[in-house]
Design an enzyme around this catalytic site. Structure first.
Site, PDB file in Angstrom:
ATOM      1  N   LYS A  68     -66.489  93.405  48.344  1.00  0.00           N
ATOM      2  CA  LYS A  68     -66.886  92.122  47.761  1.00  0.00           C
ATOM      3  C   LYS A  68     -66.559  91.015  48.750  1.00  0.00           C
ATOM      4  CE  LYS A  68     -64.248  89.787  44.789  1.00  0.00           C
ATOM      5  NZ  LYS A  68     -64.228  88.362  45.220  1.00  0.00           N
ATOM      6  N   ASP A 119     -70.266  87.746  46.011  1.00  0.00           N
ATOM      7  CA  ASP A 119     -69.650  87.130  44.839  1.00  0.00           C
ATOM      8  C   ASP A 119     -69.514  85.622  45.078  1.00  0.00           C
ATOM      9  OD1 ASP A 119     -68.379  86.818  42.382  1.00  0.00           O
ATOM     10  OD2 ASP A 119     -66.392  87.197  43.232  1.00  0.00           O
ATOM     11  N   LEU A 120     -70.612  84.914  44.865  1.00  0.00           N
ATOM     12  CA  LEU A 120     -70.613  83.461  45.053  1.00  0.00           C
ATOM     13  C   LEU A 120     -70.869  82.709  43.744  1.00  0.00           C
ATOM     14  CD1 LEU A 120     -72.454  83.208  48.500  1.00  0.00           C
ATOM     15  CD2 LEU A 120     -69.999  83.042  48.025  1.00  0.00           C
ATOM     16  N   LYS A 121     -71.067  83.434  42.656  1.00  0.00           N
ATOM     17  CA  LYS A 121     -71.122  82.861  41.307  1.00  0.00           C
ATOM     18  C   LYS A 121     -72.051  81.640  41.233  1.00  0.00           C
ATOM     19  CE  LYS A 121     -66.378  84.348  40.243  1.00  0.00           C
ATOM     20  NZ  LYS A 121     -65.992  84.832  41.596  1.00  0.00           N
ATOM     21  N   PHE A 122     -73.292  81.856  41.579  1.00  0.00           N
ATOM     22  CA  PHE A 122     -74.246  80.747  41.596  1.00  0.00           C
ATOM     23  C   PHE A 122     -74.405  80.140  40.201  1.00  0.00           C
ATOM     24  CE2 PHE A 122     -75.827  83.616  45.031  1.00  0.00           C
ATOM     25  CZ  PHE A 122     -75.448  82.805  46.094  1.00  0.00           C
ATOM     26  N   ASP A 180     -76.569  76.609  38.858  1.00  0.00           N
ATOM     27  CA  ASP A 180     -77.292  75.367  39.121  1.00  0.00           C
ATOM     28  C   ASP A 180     -78.536  75.374  38.233  1.00  0.00           C
ATOM     29  OD1 ASP A 180     -78.371  73.010  40.428  1.00  0.00           O
ATOM     30  OD2 ASP A 180     -77.146  73.539  42.173  1.00  0.00           O
ATOM     31  N   PRO A 195     -82.271  76.191  37.053  1.00  0.00           N
ATOM     32  CA  PRO A 195     -82.955  77.471  37.248  1.00  0.00           C
ATOM     33  C   PRO A 195     -83.745  77.586  38.544  1.00  0.00           C
ATOM     34  CG  PRO A 195     -83.126  76.807  34.957  1.00  0.00           C
ATOM     35  CD  PRO A 195     -82.480  75.656  35.682  1.00  0.00           C
ATOM     36  N   ALA A 196     -84.488  76.573  38.915  1.00  0.00           N
ATOM     37  CA  ALA A 196     -85.318  76.665  40.119  1.00  0.00           C
ATOM     38  C   ALA A 196     -84.476  76.851  41.371  1.00  0.00           C
ATOM     39  CB  ALA A 196     -86.190  75.418  40.246  1.00  0.00           C
ATOM     40  N   THR A 197     -83.334  76.156  41.428  1.00  0.00           N
ATOM     41  CA  THR A 197     -82.470  76.259  42.600  1.00  0.00           C
ATOM     42  C   THR A 197     -81.843  77.641  42.703  1.00  0.00           C
ATOM     43  OG1 THR A 197     -81.973  73.896  42.578  1.00  0.00           O
ATOM     44  CG2 THR A 197     -80.405  75.316  43.705  1.00  0.00           C
ATOM     45  N   THR A 243     -61.266  86.057  34.688  1.00  0.00           N
ATOM     46  CA  THR A 243     -60.050  86.765  34.288  1.00  0.00           C
ATOM     47  C   THR A 243     -58.801  85.898  34.405  1.00  0.00           C
ATOM     48  OG1 THR A 243     -60.001  87.740  36.498  1.00  0.00           O
ATOM     49  CG2 THR A 243     -60.896  89.090  34.714  1.00  0.00           C
ATOM     50  N   GLY A 280     -58.071  93.479  44.870  1.00  0.00           N
ATOM     51  CA  GLY A 280     -57.781  92.733  46.095  1.00  0.00           C
ATOM     52  C   GLY A 280     -56.320  92.805  46.464  1.00  0.00           C
ATOM     53  N   ARG A 281     -55.519  91.932  45.858  1.00  0.00           N
ATOM     54  CA  ARG A 281     -54.116  91.803  46.245  1.00  0.00           C
ATOM     55  C   ARG A 281     -53.304  93.086  46.164  1.00  0.00           C
ATOM     56  NH1 ARG A 281     -53.482  85.974  43.297  1.00  0.00           N
ATOM     57  NH2 ARG A 281     -55.274  86.835  42.176  1.00  0.00           N
TER      58      ARG A 281
END
Length: 233
Positions: free
Chosen positions: A35, A63-66, A68, A70-72, A117, A207-208
């Site tokens: 990720k 994993d950038l969690k867009f 905005d 809808p069109a963007t 989380t 991760g950690r």
């Protein structure tokens, strides 16, 4: 069918391409799915690392969690679909946005983020949502499925309710996994590896607990063994 060893996704939360490469070298064959998130984005080498991971036969989770209009988001997903990306996240709070993104995802699996989380009921209450996280997670997951998303990101604490509500085939990816139990960090809704898979998770993000281990590759292999045992593989 997903390979058992691809059920573990390592969170490559580092700020530079050099550190990302070092981690991939360090972990070797113990991890096959990575990720890459916001921290690496600011390095300027995000897509170089993405291509390098794919070139080394690794699966890639953007994993950038867009979130905005809808069109963007649709345009962003359309562009991202040109890259060798397996999973991608958007926020799961707007039906029109999820539908627009789903129409542009190509072969990528689009995952809707339900409730982070790091949040619990008190955090939701501050946002004007006075409900249990599990209720919100299931509601958002059903909306995401209806909008054409392939799965969701959620705590393992909600995985069983999600699997019951969505049935087979809808991806449940669980971050905040703590193999040794709660670690006292910023993650509030955590579970261990066997619990996540017993509840119906398809993948876990770690991760950690790997990065901070004395021997990260050995820690990853130990998690792989737990996954294989949980799945009876």
């Amino acid at each position: 069918m997903t390979a058992v060893r691809d059920r573990l996704i390592f969170a490559l939360d580092v700020p530079t391409a050099a550190e990302a490469r070092a981690w991939v070298d360090r972990l070797g064959d113990s991890v096959g799915f990575y990720k890459i998130g916001m921290e690496l984005l600011t390095s300027g080498d995000y897509f170089r690392v993405l291509d390098e991971l794919a070139g080394r036969g690794k699966k890639v989770f953007v994993d950038l969690k867009f979130h905005d209009v809808p069109a963007t988001v649709a345009s962003t997903i359309r562009g991202l679909a040109r890259y060798p990306v397996d999973f991608c996240t958007i926020h799961g709070q707007h039906d029109g946005m999820m539908r627009a993104a789903s129409q542009e995802k190509g072969s990528m699996k689009l995952l809707a983020v339900t409730v982070l989380t790091s949040m619990d009921r008190s955090d939701l209450r501050q946002l004007g949502i006075d409900r249990e996280p599990s209720e919100v997670v299931v509601e958002r997951a059903l909306a995401a499925r209806a909008a054409g998303c392939d799965g969701v990101i959620s705590s393992g604490q909600e995985a069983a309710a999600l699997r019951q509500a969505t049935g087979p085939g809808f991806l449940i990816v669980c971050p905040g996994i703590r193999p040794a139990g709660p670690a006292g960090d910023d993650q509030k809704r955590t579970v261990d590896v066997p619990t996540a898979f017993a509840a119906g998770a398809d993948h876990i993000v770690v991760g950690r607990p790997i990065r901070q281990a004395p021997d990260p590759a050995a820690a990853a292999e130990a998690i792989q063994a737990q996954i294989a045992a949980a799945l009876g593989a």
